[in-house]
Design an enzyme around this catalytic site. Structure first.
Site, mmCIF file in Angstrom:
data_model
loop_
_atom_site.group_PDB
_atom_site.id
_atom_site.type_symbol
_atom_site.label_atom_id
_atom_site.label_comp_id
_atom_site.label_asym_id
_atom_site.label_seq_id
_atom_site.Cartn_x
_atom_site.Cartn_y
_atom_site.Cartn_z
ATOM 1 N N GLY A 1 0.813 -1.214 0.000
ATOM 2 C CA GLY A 1 0.000 0.000 0.000
ATOM 3 C C GLY A 1 0.843 1.259 0.000
ATOM 4 C CB ALA A 2 1.831 3.708 1.540
ATOM 5 C CD GLU B 1 6.959 2.237 7.781
ATOM 6 O OE1 GLU B 1 6.239 1.909 6.814
ATOM 7 O OE2 GLU B 1 7.392 1.413 8.617
ATOM 8 C CG ASN B 2 10.531 5.144 2.556
ATOM 9 O OD1 ASN B 2 10.955 4.042 2.866
ATOM 10 N ND2 ASN B 2 9.730 5.349 1.522
ATOM 11 C CD GLU C 1 2.416 3.706 5.187
ATOM 12 O OE1 GLU C 1 3.492 3.543 5.784
ATOM 13 O OE2 GLU C 1 1.658 2.747 4.916
HETATM 14 N N1 TRP Z 1 5.783 -0.701 6.302
HETATM 15 C C1 TRP Z 1 4.778 -0.673 5.267
HETATM 16 C C2 TRP Z 1 3.484 -0.342 5.982
HETATM 17 O O1 TRP Z 1 3.196 0.732 6.259
HETATM 18 C C3 TRP Z 1 4.650 -1.985 4.571
HETATM 19 C C4 TRP Z 1 5.417 -2.147 3.311
HETATM 20 C C5 TRP Z 1 5.449 -1.319 2.272
HETATM 21 C C6 TRP Z 1 6.180 -3.265 2.926
HETATM 22 N N2 TRP Z 1 6.201 -1.861 1.270
HETATM 23 C C7 TRP Z 1 6.661 -3.029 1.640
HETATM 24 C C8 TRP Z 1 6.515 -4.442 3.534
HETATM 25 C C9 TRP Z 1 7.419 -3.961 0.972
HETATM 26 C C10 TRP Z 1 7.298 -5.364 2.863
HETATM 27 C C11 TRP Z 1 7.757 -5.126 1.594
HETATM 28 O O2 TRP Z 1 2.769 -1.139 6.454
HETATM 29 ZN ZN ZN Z 2 2.723 -0.055 8.532
#
Ligand code: TRP
Ligand code: ZN
Length: 891
Positions: free
Chosen positions: A263-264, A266-267, A300
């Site tokens: 989906g997205a 959070e960098n 995010e």
């Molecule tokens: N950390 C992301 C979230 O907000 C999840 C995520 C995005 C992710 N791209 C990814 C996990 C690629 C594994 C691989 O939930």
């Molecule tokens: Zn997350």
């Protein structure tokens, strides 16, 4: 594809890193064919550990040079790692040069190309596909990043933090230098180089600080970013108001990309989003899309504190950030929804999702605890259990300590751990320590079994009314079924929010034996043993127990209520969630009886009347009505059965839907007229609810018409499809036509495609709609197969691949599970194809077979054959191999 060796990683084997990387200076010579990466790291030994070699992760990249303090050093490659033996005792500067190839990166992990731009995705282990590093979340460094690239091809150059310098390099190239002052793990690194434009907004937060918010999209998409920007501003305001957590960055950027696995992401300061969760206009996005954008933008953004400021020590702790952040985004959406009833609607939607995805997961081959004990490929553990069940575990903590107590716990968590990489234990400890006189503090070690034991517990409730003593005794008993690797389980701590409802609907005062006076008419019982009894006094007539209100624990409840009791709750329960639940239970009982062949499917008058009363109720919200009048899904029904016959489930559910369509014909027509929304489009909960109910009504009317050979409603649906002022109504009308297999469906689908041929996200809907149409005579499956050859179809774009393959295999059991096995053949072919392109995505789609061993024959044997065929692919990725391997263990 991936070089990673398929070894099992165990939580109990965790050791701290042998080296720390304190800061890193990265320079990128960006080029899609071959990008050069120069990394200069300040490294020091971890003084707590014996002197040892430095072992850096690297995956699918080419090393060109290694220098320590400017001198060349010897190195070797071992188990896919770069090993450097002789290094200085004290801190040193390590310089590494390597190259990678973004255009060859179809896995979309690391640095990759999309729509002519360059983007990164580093979580969980993608940074090692960019450069050699200690690619683990407990190594946190300060990043300075210089991007050098062609000005024409990549006019926008972004990375985390603040822009410190930019300029021209001559030769048509330019550069930008970024500095992120917050130490962060490598999975939060990001860069973007692309031809983009931004919607910008300056805001001043409570503390008086100014911030710049930006939403970057492709040229032409700018007018689709208003809702995302509004959602971001709302998220910032909410986190400050609810948890006292302010925005800590001068600049916060969101970038939308068309090719994205999830989906997205959070960098830090540079969130990268799937376009699906950014772009919306009333003409192209539905109410569900608008709600999805609000929740993912929130999610995010909330990670900036729960994930980035405090991160995970290791990937077994993933739910530390994901469970908590899902909880926060759910609370955010609920607070945004406003009214008590709109909050309940959001809760119902979340629970429905949990039951439809997480419960089956917890009962299948991939069952794992919220904090897993082992994995082969961490990407396979971004699951409904870690996310959604993890959120339920956090929610139970809030239920046990109260809303204010929970906010105090969050404050203590940040006082203790800001800037650290920690564990789920640390989180639970902080919440408990901030609330010493609560059941959570008293029962913490036992409560934490929610983190360590897999499976959905069963909760059985029985009540006994004793007229002479005017008491009502409730017995609550919990049992846990075995999970893979966990044959025996100890009792959980289960908070049971409850009330007692009189026959007239009155909420009865709740006084337990031994108490001097009633304590309100709703309370939370805490079941911490296998079985317990609760005796309520001063009860005059036998009440109906309303248990697990608001779904206060992720369990399967057997409350042994008779139809009459459920009808009372459906009509009177003060808890909206349990009203809905009672309706679902009434439907479920009838469906399961018919599926099991015990009772013919004939809807009884009391049930139909009760649903009619809900539909025609003068006060209930339209959204609530729509949820109550929607039958439990085929997937949820399958979850209830130990032997699953998907065709039987499909047939019975479709038959019941048709009966409801006919029995309530006039009521649907009434509801359709009553729920028209006048004026311009707004995605607010009240209008969205009306549209949802009008669309359900229209679908039911078309379904009834099809059976009765009447063409009035399909004609109206077609007209509405053409005239619709927004995508929700247009897609609703189109769905009414396709789901009823109307003759008008075909021309409408063609028209829809012609109208939106340049809108990728709408074309995704066009594919998904066709792939999820309720099956009739094998037509839907045949159509889906045909669509594979459509010029707009591609396996390389994850959204498009999901819109056809996942839609059919995961969201359309009636079309997918065929007695001739063609669905499974289709599935195996696609997994094998996709495995060579994008293993992460292939592994997700492979999961449709998680519960194959519960299938009835002939499905079971055919599924087994398909699984074995995938397992036999010679160079199968470790991602897919782990999923298939676990499934085959069920044989
Ligand atoms: N950390 C992301 C979230 O907000 C999840 C995520 C995005 C992710 N791209 C990814 C996990 C690629 C594994 C691989 O939930
Ligand atoms: Zn997350």
């Amino acid at each position: 594809m991936r070089e990673g060796t398929a070894t099992l990683i165990r939580r109990e084997d965790y050791t701290a890193p042998a080296f720390w990387i304190r800061s890193v200076d990265l320079t990128f010579e960006l080029d899609p064919v071959k990008t050069l990466v120069i990394s200069r790291m300040q490294v020091e030994r971890n003084a707590d550990l014996p002197v040892q070699a430095l072992r850096l992760h690297g995956d699918d990249i080419v090393l060109t040079r290694v220098l320590a303090n400017g001198e060349s050093v010897s190195f070797r490659h071992e188990d896919g790692m770069l090993v450097i033996d002789s290094l200085p005792e004290g801190p040193f500067l390590l310089e590494i040069r390597n190259t990678c190839s973004p255009e060859k990166n179809t896995a979309l992990s690391g640095l990759y190309q999309s729509g002519g731009g360059l983007f990164t995705q580093c979580e969980a282990e993608g940074f090692r596909r960019i450069t050699y590093f200690l690619d683990r979340p407990d190594v946190m460094a300060v990043y300075t990043v210089t991007l050098r690239a062609s000005k024409a091809a990549y006019p926008v150059l972004l990375s985390n933090g603040n822009l410190v310098e930019q300029g021209d390099l001559g030769n048509g190239r330019h550069f930008a230098k970024w500095h992120d002052p917050f130490p962060k793990p490598s999975y939060l690194f990001a860069l973007v180089a692309a031809d983009l434009v931004a919607r910008e907004q300056h805001i001043r937060t409570r503390s008086g600080k100014d911030h710049l918010l930006q939403v970057y999209v492709r040229r032409g998409d700018l007018e689709k970013t208003e809702h995302a920007m509004n959602s971001l501003i709302a998220s910032i305001v909410w986190d400050e108001a609810r948890f006292g957590l302010p925005l800590d960055l001068e600049r916060f950027m969101i970038v939308a990309v068309g090719d994205f696995n999830m989906g997205a992401m959070e960098n830090k300061g540079l969130n990268i989003f799937n376009t699906k969760f950014v772009l919306a206009t009333p003409a192209t996005a539905t109410d569900v899309d608008y709600a999805g954008i609000e929740s993912v933008v929130g999610h995010e953004y909330f990670h900036n504190w729960t994930g980035n400021r405090i991160t995970c020590r290791d990937w077994f702790q993933l739910s530390l950030k994901e469970g908590l952040t899902v909880f926060r985004d759910q609370e955010f959406s609920m607070d945004m929804a406003g009214s008590a009833s709109a909050r309940a609607v959001k809760r119902i939607e979340d629970v429905r999702q949990l039951r439809q995805v997480q419960f089956p997961e917890d009962a299948g081959s991939m069952a794992h605890p919220v904090r897993p004990d082992s994995y082969v490929e961490i990407n396979n553990f971004y699951t409904a259990t870690v996310y959604e069940k993890g959120s339920e575990v956090v929610r139970m903590m809030q239920t046990l300590v109260g809303r204010e107590g929970f906010a105090r716990g969050i404050t203590l968590y940040f006082e203790r751990h800001d800037g650290q990489a920690v564990t789920c234990d640390d989180f639970a400890q902080a919440i408990a320590d901030a609330n010493p006189d609560t059941a959570l503090a008293r029962l913490l070690p036992q409560f934490k079994r929610w983190y360590s034991q897999a499976g959905t517990p069963r909760l059985s409730a029985r009540g006994r009314f004793d007229a002479p003593t005017r008491t009502y005794t409730l017995s609550l008993e919990q049992t846990a079924l075995p999970s893979p690797g966990q044959p025996e389980k100890a009792p959980f701590v289960i908070p049971v929010a409850m009330g007692l409802v009189g026959r007239d609907g009155a909420a009865l005062p709740l006084q337990l034996e031994g108490e001097d006076a009633p304590v309100g008419n709703e309370r939370v019982l805490v079941l911490d043993e296998a079985r317990n009894f609760y005796t309520f006094v001063n009860i005059d007539v036998e009440p109906v127990p309303s248990l697990l209100r608001g779904f206060s624990a992720p369990v399967v409840l057997a409350d042994h209520l008779a139809d009459a009791d459920l009808l009372t709750l459906l009509q009177h329960d003060p808890d909206a969630f349990n009203r809905w639940e009672a309706g679902q239970r009434l439907a479920m009982n009838r469906l399961l009886a018919a599926i099991g062949g015990e009772a013919p499917l004939a809807l009884d008058t009391p049930f139909v009347d009760a649903l009619r009363n809900v539909l025609r109720h003068p006060e209930l919200d339209a959204a609530f009505k729509e949820l109550t009048l929607t039958l439990p899904s085929e997937t949820y029904l399958a979850e209830q059965l130990s032997v699953v016959d998907p065709q039987k489930i499909h047939t019975v559910r479709e038959a019941m839907k048709l009966q409801l369509a006919r029995e309530l014909r006039d009521d649907w027509a009434w509801a359709f007229e009553q729920n028209q929304v006048a004026g311009g489009y707004s995605p607010d909960a009240a209008s969205a609810g009306k549209r949802a109910l009008a669309n359900l009504s229209l679908s039911m009317l078309c379904l009834g018409s099809a059976a009765d050979g009447d063409t009035v409603w399909p004609g109206r649906a077609f007209q509405r499809f053409k005239d619709a002022g927004n995508m929700t109504d247009r897609l609703g009308a189109l769905t009414a036509l396709t789901a009823s297999h109307s003759e008008l469906a075909e021309p409408a689908l063609q028209r829809f495609h012609a109208l939106f041929k340049d809108e990728a996200l709408v074309i995704d809907k066009w594919f998904a709609l066709q792939a999820t149409t309720p099956e009739k005579d094998g037509r839907v499956f045949a159509r889906a197969k045909q669509l594979l050859k459509h010029p707009d179809f591609s396996l390389r774009n994850p959204n498009r691949a999901r819109s056809l393959i996942s839609a059919l295999c995961m969201s359309n059991p009636g079309a997918f599970h065929r007695t001739d096995a063609a669905g499974y053949v289709f599935w195996a072919d696609r997994i094998i194809e996709l495995d060579s392109i994008n293993p992460q995505l292939a592994a997700r789609m492979a999961r449709v077979m998680d519960r194959w061993s519960a299938l009835a024959e002939p499905y079971r044997s055919a599924a087994h054959v398909a699984l074995q065929r995938v397992a036999a692919k010679p160079d199968l990725s470790s991602d897919v191999r782990e999923i298939i391997g676990r499934a085959l263990e069920q044989a």
